[in-house]
Design a protein around this motif. Sequence first.
Motif, PDB file in Angstrom:
ATOM      1  N   ASP A  34       0.852  -1.194   0.000  1.00 46.04           N
ATOM      2  CA  ASP A  34       0.000   0.000   0.000  1.00 46.04           C
ATOM      3  C   ASP A  34       0.883   1.238   0.000  1.00 46.04           C
ATOM      4  N   ALA A  35       1.226   1.720  -1.182  1.00 43.95           N
ATOM      5  CA  ALA A  35       2.141   2.847  -1.335  1.00 43.95           C
ATOM      6  C   ALA A  35       1.624   4.118  -0.678  1.00 43.95           C
ATOM      7  N   LYS A  36       0.332   4.175  -0.411  1.00 40.80           N
ATOM      8  CA  LYS A  36      -0.243   5.374   0.195  1.00 40.80           C
ATOM      9  C   LYS A  36       0.260   5.606   1.617  1.00 40.80           C
ATOM     10  N   HIS A  37       0.819   4.589   2.244  1.00 41.51           N
ATOM     11  CA  HIS A  37       1.418   4.778   3.570  1.00 41.51           C
ATOM     12  C   HIS A  37       2.637   5.693   3.471  1.00 41.51           C
ATOM     13  N   MET A  38       3.472   5.471   2.467  1.00 44.22           N
ATOM     14  CA  MET A  38       4.691   6.263   2.316  1.00 44.22           C
ATOM     15  C   MET A  38       4.453   7.518   1.482  1.00 44.22           C
ATOM     16  N   PHE A  39       3.605   7.386   0.476  1.00 43.82           N
ATOM     17  CA  PHE A  39       3.331   8.490  -0.443  1.00 43.82           C
ATOM     18  C   PHE A  39       1.821   8.728  -0.481  1.00 43.82           C
ATOM     19  N   PRO A  40       1.270   9.515   0.443  1.00 44.68           N
ATOM     20  CA  PRO A  40      -0.188   9.671   0.545  1.00 44.68           C
ATOM     21  C   PRO A  40      -0.881  10.143  -0.733  1.00 44.68           C
ATOM     22  N   GLU A  41      -0.203  10.893  -1.584  1.00 47.98           N
ATOM     23  CA  GLU A  41      -0.835  11.425  -2.793  1.00 47.98           C
ATOM     24  C   GLU A  41      -0.602  10.560  -4.034  1.00 47.98           C
ATOM     25  N   THR A  42       0.008   9.386  -3.868  1.00 44.55           N
ATOM     26  CA  THR A  42       0.318   8.553  -5.024  1.00 44.55           C
ATOM     27  C   THR A  42      -0.941   8.044  -5.717  1.00 44.55           C
ATOM     28  N   ARG A  43      -0.795   7.776  -6.986  1.00 42.57           N
ATOM     29  CA  ARG A  43      -1.876   7.150  -7.756  1.00 42.57           C
ATOM     30  C   ARG A  43      -1.682   5.646  -7.851  1.00 42.57           C
ATOM     31  N   MET A  44      -0.593   5.160  -7.280  1.00 45.46           N
ATOM     32  CA  MET A  44      -0.308   3.722  -7.322  1.00 45.46           C
ATOM     33  C   MET A  44      -1.383   2.968  -6.545  1.00 45.46           C
ATOM     34  N   PRO A  45      -1.914   1.901  -7.133  1.00 45.79           N
ATOM     35  CA  PRO A  45      -2.937   1.127  -6.419  1.00 45.79           C
ATOM     36  C   PRO A  45      -2.356   0.403  -5.208  1.00 45.79           C
ATOM     37  N   SER A  46      -3.227   0.117  -4.270  1.00 42.10           N
ATOM     38  CA  SER A  46      -2.858  -0.692  -3.106  1.00 42.10           C
ATOM     39  C   SER A  46      -3.043  -2.147  -3.508  1.00 42.10           C
ATOM     40  N   PHE A  47      -1.946  -2.890  -3.577  1.00 40.51           N
ATOM     41  CA  PHE A  47      -2.009  -4.243  -4.113  1.00 40.51           C
ATOM     42  C   PHE A  47      -2.375  -5.318  -3.090  1.00 40.51           C
ATOM     43  N   TYR A  48      -2.317  -4.990  -1.795  1.00 44.54           N
ATOM     44  CA  TYR A  48      -2.637  -6.014  -0.788  1.00 44.54           C
ATOM     45  C   TYR A  48      -3.458  -5.380   0.326  1.00 44.54           C
ATOM     46  N   ARG A  49      -4.567  -4.829  -0.062  1.00 43.65           N
ATOM     47  CA  ARG A  49      -5.456  -4.152   0.878  1.00 43.65           C
ATOM     48  C   ARG A  49      -6.889  -4.509   0.498  1.00 43.65           C
ATOM     49  N   VAL A  50      -7.754  -4.639   1.497  1.00 42.03           N
ATOM     50  CA  VAL A  50      -9.142  -4.996   1.218  1.00 42.03           C
ATOM     51  C   VAL A  50     -10.150  -4.111   1.938  1.00 42.03           C
ATOM     52  N   ASP A  51      -9.688  -3.106   2.661  1.00 46.24           N
ATOM     53  CA  ASP A  51     -10.633  -2.251   3.368  1.00 46.24           C
ATOM     54  C   ASP A  51     -10.234  -0.784   3.223  1.00 46.24           C
ATOM     55  N   GLY A  52     -11.135   0.091   3.634  1.00 44.49           N
ATOM     56  CA  GLY A  52     -10.855   1.516   3.567  1.00 44.49           C
ATOM     57  C   GLY A  52     -11.105   2.146   2.214  1.00 44.49           C
ATOM     58  N   PHE A  53     -11.702   1.398   1.297  1.00 40.19           N
ATOM     59  CA  PHE A  53     -12.019   1.938  -0.019  1.00 40.19           C
ATOM     60  C   PHE A  53     -13.382   2.623   0.038  1.00 40.19           C
ATOM     61  N   ILE A  54     -13.597   3.579  -0.832  1.00 38.03           N
ATOM     62  CA  ILE A  54     -14.876   4.275  -0.873  1.00 38.03           C
ATOM     63  C   ILE A  54     -15.950   3.377  -1.471  1.00 38.03           C
ATOM     64  N   ARG A  55     -15.686   2.807  -2.632  1.00 40.84           N
ATOM     65  CA  ARG A  55     -16.660   1.940  -3.291  1.00 40.84           C
ATOM     66  C   ARG A  55     -15.948   1.000  -4.250  1.00 40.84           C
ATOM     67  N   ASP A 109     -18.766  -7.661  -3.915  1.00 40.78           N
ATOM     68  CA  ASP A 109     -19.350  -8.447  -2.832  1.00 40.78           C
ATOM     69  C   ASP A 109     -18.320  -8.546  -1.714  1.00 40.78           C
ATOM     70  N   PRO A 110     -18.613  -8.004  -0.530  1.00 37.71           N
ATOM     71  CA  PRO A 110     -17.626  -8.025   0.559  1.00 37.71           C
ATOM     72  C   PRO A 110     -17.151  -9.431   0.932  1.00 37.71           C
ATOM     73  N   ALA A 111     -17.979 -10.434   0.699  1.00 38.30           N
ATOM     74  CA  ALA A 111     -17.600 -11.810   1.042  1.00 38.30           C
ATOM     75  C   ALA A 111     -16.517 -12.355   0.126  1.00 38.30           C
ATOM     76  N   THR A 112     -16.437 -11.855  -1.091  1.00 41.85           N
ATOM     77  CA  THR A 112     -15.453 -12.385  -2.046  1.00 41.85           C
ATOM     78  C   THR A 112     -14.411 -11.351  -2.464  1.00 41.85           C
ATOM     79  N   PHE A 113     -14.517 -10.131  -1.962  1.00 48.51           N
ATOM     80  CA  PHE A 113     -13.574  -9.078  -2.341  1.00 48.51           C
ATOM     81  C   PHE A 113     -12.200  -9.391  -1.779  1.00 48.51           C
ATOM     82  N   GLY A 114     -11.189  -9.381  -2.622  1.00 51.46           N
ATOM     83  CA  GLY A 114      -9.830  -9.701  -2.186  1.00 51.46           C
ATOM     84  C   GLY A 114      -8.836  -8.685  -2.700  1.00 51.46           C
ATOM     85  N   PRO A 115      -7.576  -8.824  -2.292  1.00 48.55           N
ATOM     86  CA  PRO A 115      -6.546  -7.903  -2.760  1.00 48.55           C
ATOM     87  C   PRO A 115      -6.246  -8.125  -4.248  1.00 48.55           C
ATOM     88  N   LEU A 116      -5.592  -7.134  -4.855  1.00 46.15           N
ATOM     89  CA  LEU A 116      -5.241  -7.244  -6.275  1.00 46.15           C
ATOM     90  C   LEU A 116      -4.205  -8.339  -6.518  1.00 46.15           C
TER      91      LEU A 116
END
Length: 159
Positions: A102-123, A134-141
């Motif tokens: 999750d590059a947003k930890h180091m670079f908050p304004e980055t456009r790089m996707p979070s490749f191993y994250r499953v929560d905190g998204f808007i939609r 579907d929250p039951a099947t939603f997984g990381p990239l």
Amino acid sequence: MKLNAVTGLVAALVLAGTAYAETAPADVVWVDDVQIPESLTGAPGDAEAGVAVVSNRAQGNCVACHEFAALPNVQFQGNIGPALDGVGSRWSEAELRGIIVDAKHMFPETRMPSFYRVDGFIRPGDAFTGRAADPATFGPLLTAQQIEDTLAYLMTLTD
């Protein structure tokens, strides 16, 4: 026959240990909010498999935004993100793992996707359907193994 039973038991324990060692996205431990020092799988990644992740448009697709001089045969490399030549010398393994996860930890304004994250998204969406995931099947990239493989490859880029 006893040997087959013992071999099967050892194989089962090894497989159980491998599955147990994988860190779920919600359980990733961050240090200083920019580093992930521990492997997500408990095992080192495979740099060759990492090349497939960074260059495959159906996996990490890192080449869509980054340039890799070490991969001259991969077409249509991007220039939105920084070139990744020498990235293994610029960042520690723990920092690179954090950037991939999750590059947003180091670079908050980055456009790089979070490749191993499953929560905190808007939609989050369901692929290209236009429907909410579907929250039951939603997984990381990427899987934990793909993260470790990508990291292993990036650590080879020291020039």
